[in-house]
Design a protein around this motif. Structure first.
Motif, PDB file in Angstrom:
ATOM      1  N   ASP A   1      -5.743  -6.019  -0.709  1.00  0.00           N
ATOM      2  CA  ASP A   1      -5.627  -4.595  -0.375  1.00  0.00           C
ATOM      3  C   ASP A   1      -4.181  -4.201  -0.084  1.00  0.00           C
ATOM      4  OD1 ASP A   1      -8.323  -4.215  -0.730  1.00  0.00           O
ATOM      5  OD2 ASP A   1      -8.823  -4.457   1.391  1.00  0.00           O
ATOM      6  N   VAL A   2      -3.445  -5.084   0.600  1.00  0.00           N
ATOM      7  CA  VAL A   2      -2.039  -4.811   0.905  1.00  0.00           C
ATOM      8  C   VAL A   2      -1.220  -4.825  -0.383  1.00  0.00           C
ATOM      9  CG1 VAL A   2      -0.022  -5.592   2.195  1.00  0.00           C
ATOM     10  CG2 VAL A   2      -2.304  -5.785   3.213  1.00  0.00           C
ATOM     11  N   TRP A   3      -1.506  -5.757  -1.254  1.00  0.00           N
ATOM     12  CA  TRP A   3      -0.818  -5.855  -2.547  1.00  0.00           C
ATOM     13  C   TRP A   3      -1.026  -4.574  -3.345  1.00  0.00           C
ATOM     14  CZ3 TRP A   3      -1.036  -5.732  -7.791  1.00  0.00           C
ATOM     15  CH2 TRP A   3      -0.156  -6.546  -8.531  1.00  0.00           C
ATOM     16  N   ASN A   4      -2.256  -4.121  -3.377  1.00  0.00           N
ATOM     17  CA  ASN A   4      -2.588  -2.900  -4.112  1.00  0.00           C
ATOM     18  C   ASN A   4      -1.900  -1.679  -3.519  1.00  0.00           C
ATOM     19  OD1 ASN A   4      -3.938  -1.221  -5.971  1.00  0.00           O
ATOM     20  ND2 ASN A   4      -5.660  -0.931  -4.588  1.00  0.00           N
ATOM     21  N   ALA A   5      -1.941  -1.558  -2.194  1.00  0.00           N
ATOM     22  CA  ALA A   5      -1.321  -0.409  -1.532  1.00  0.00           C
ATOM     23  C   ALA A   5       0.191  -0.396  -1.724  1.00  0.00           C
ATOM     24  CB  ALA A   5      -1.676  -0.419  -0.046  1.00  0.00           C
ATOM     25  N   MET A   6       0.827  -1.560  -1.569  1.00  0.00           N
ATOM     26  CA  MET A   6       2.276  -1.624  -1.717  1.00  0.00           C
ATOM     27  C   MET A   6       2.698  -1.314  -3.146  1.00  0.00           C
ATOM     28  SD  MET A   6       3.367  -2.091   1.248  1.00  0.00           S
ATOM     29  CE  MET A   6       5.070  -2.150   0.721  1.00  0.00           C
ATOM     30  N   PHE A   7       1.899  -1.712  -4.113  1.00  0.00           N
ATOM     31  CA  PHE A   7       2.244  -1.436  -5.505  1.00  0.00           C
ATOM     32  C   PHE A   7       2.325   0.066  -5.751  1.00  0.00           C
ATOM     33  CE2 PHE A   7       1.023  -0.477  -9.883  1.00  0.00           C
ATOM     34  CZ  PHE A   7       1.944  -1.232 -10.587  1.00  0.00           C
ATOM     35  N   TRP A   8       1.340   0.814  -5.259  1.00  0.00           N
ATOM     36  CA  TRP A   8       1.328   2.255  -5.531  1.00  0.00           C
ATOM     37  C   TRP A   8       2.378   2.989  -4.714  1.00  0.00           C
ATOM     38  CZ3 TRP A   8      -0.548   3.320  -9.881  1.00  0.00           C
ATOM     39  CH2 TRP A   8      -1.637   2.608 -10.393  1.00  0.00           C
ATOM     40  N   VAL A   9       2.698   2.487  -3.526  1.00  0.00           N
ATOM     41  CA  VAL A   9       3.776   3.101  -2.754  1.00  0.00           C
ATOM     42  C   VAL A   9       5.108   2.921  -3.475  1.00  0.00           C
ATOM     43  CG1 VAL A   9       5.087   2.949  -0.606  1.00  0.00           C
ATOM     44  CG2 VAL A   9       2.599   2.911  -0.540  1.00  0.00           C
ATOM     45  N   VAL A  10       5.349   1.716  -3.991  1.00  0.00           N
ATOM     46  CA  VAL A  10       6.577   1.463  -4.743  1.00  0.00           C
ATOM     47  C   VAL A  10       6.628   2.335  -5.993  1.00  0.00           C
ATOM     48  CG1 VAL A  10       7.815  -0.273  -6.100  1.00  0.00           C
ATOM     49  CG2 VAL A  10       6.906  -0.867  -3.856  1.00  0.00           C
TER      50      VAL A  10
END
Length: 216
Positions: free
Chosen positions: A46-55
């Motif tokens: 979930d953190v990986w997914n969230a950080m990807f879209w923020v970047v």
């Protein structure tokens, strides 16, 4: 189509000659992901997914939103004399969509390189990331066209963009979560079609409303 193709080639040649936007954004992506790696190591799904879209969001702001802000009044007057409003905005939307698709795919590769690969459906996530990159580019290109007519350009674009981009970010995060699950969730294609419908709506609004800004 000839005018649109010519304008896209013009933007492509400028990007190839200058290259500061591409390499600057690529350096931003690499440094941001490296900081995430130093801070979180290999994050959870979930953190990986969230950080990807923020970047991806900040990549779009840096890469796409400058498309109108860097054009001077004299250059815009020259464009006004050689092309129509709809041709110009369609060319901008198409070029920025291509640029953002490239940056999205490169970001995904760097994420996998440094933050491991938790994806069970890589190509599904890659397709969603390309679709999300197109959506971001369309929204911020249209907002940049509006903000270019104001004094506080960057501030106005941030104010307008935040309430518009949040629903799309939430929808993208929910759709992309299916790539981490062994079984694709029900209703996935309906959400994908909703993302495509949002992109089409932005294009229609840009084609209808930009001529009024163009005359100004």
């Amino acid at each position: 189509m000839q005018k649109i193709t010519t304008l896209i080639k013009k933007d492509l040649l400028l990007e190839v000659r200058q290259q500061y936007t591409f390499y600057g954004v690529l350096l931003y992506v690499a440094s941001t992901i490296f900081v995430i790696y130093l801070t979180l190591g290999k994050p959870e799904d979930d953190v990986w997914n969230a950080m990807f879209w923020v970047v991806q969001l900040f990549v779009c702001v840096n890469a796409v939103a400058k498309s109108f802000l860097q054009d001077s009044k004299g250059r815009m007057l020259y464009y006004y004399s050689i092309a129509g409003a709809r041709d110009f905005i369609i060319a901008k939307l198409a070029f920025n969509a291509l640029l953002m698709m490239l940056m999205s795919f490169l970001s995904l590769l760097i994420f996998i390189l440094w933050l491991d690969n938790p994806l069970l459906h890589f190509w599904a996530f890659a397709g969603i990331s390309l679709l999300g990159g197109i959506g971001f580019s369309l929204i911020f290109t249209f907002l940049a066209a509006i903000a270019a007519k104001a004094q506080q350009q960057a501030a106005l674009m941030a104010i307008m963009g935040f309430p518009i981009i949040i629903p799309q970010l939430l929808l993208l995060g929910k759709v992309a979560r299916a790539a981490f699950a062994p079984v694709l969730q029900a209703g996935l294609w309906q959400m994908v079609m909703l993302l495509i419908a949002l992109d089409v709506l932005i294009i229609i609004l840009a084609v209808i409303l930009f001529p009024f800004l163009w005359k100004d």
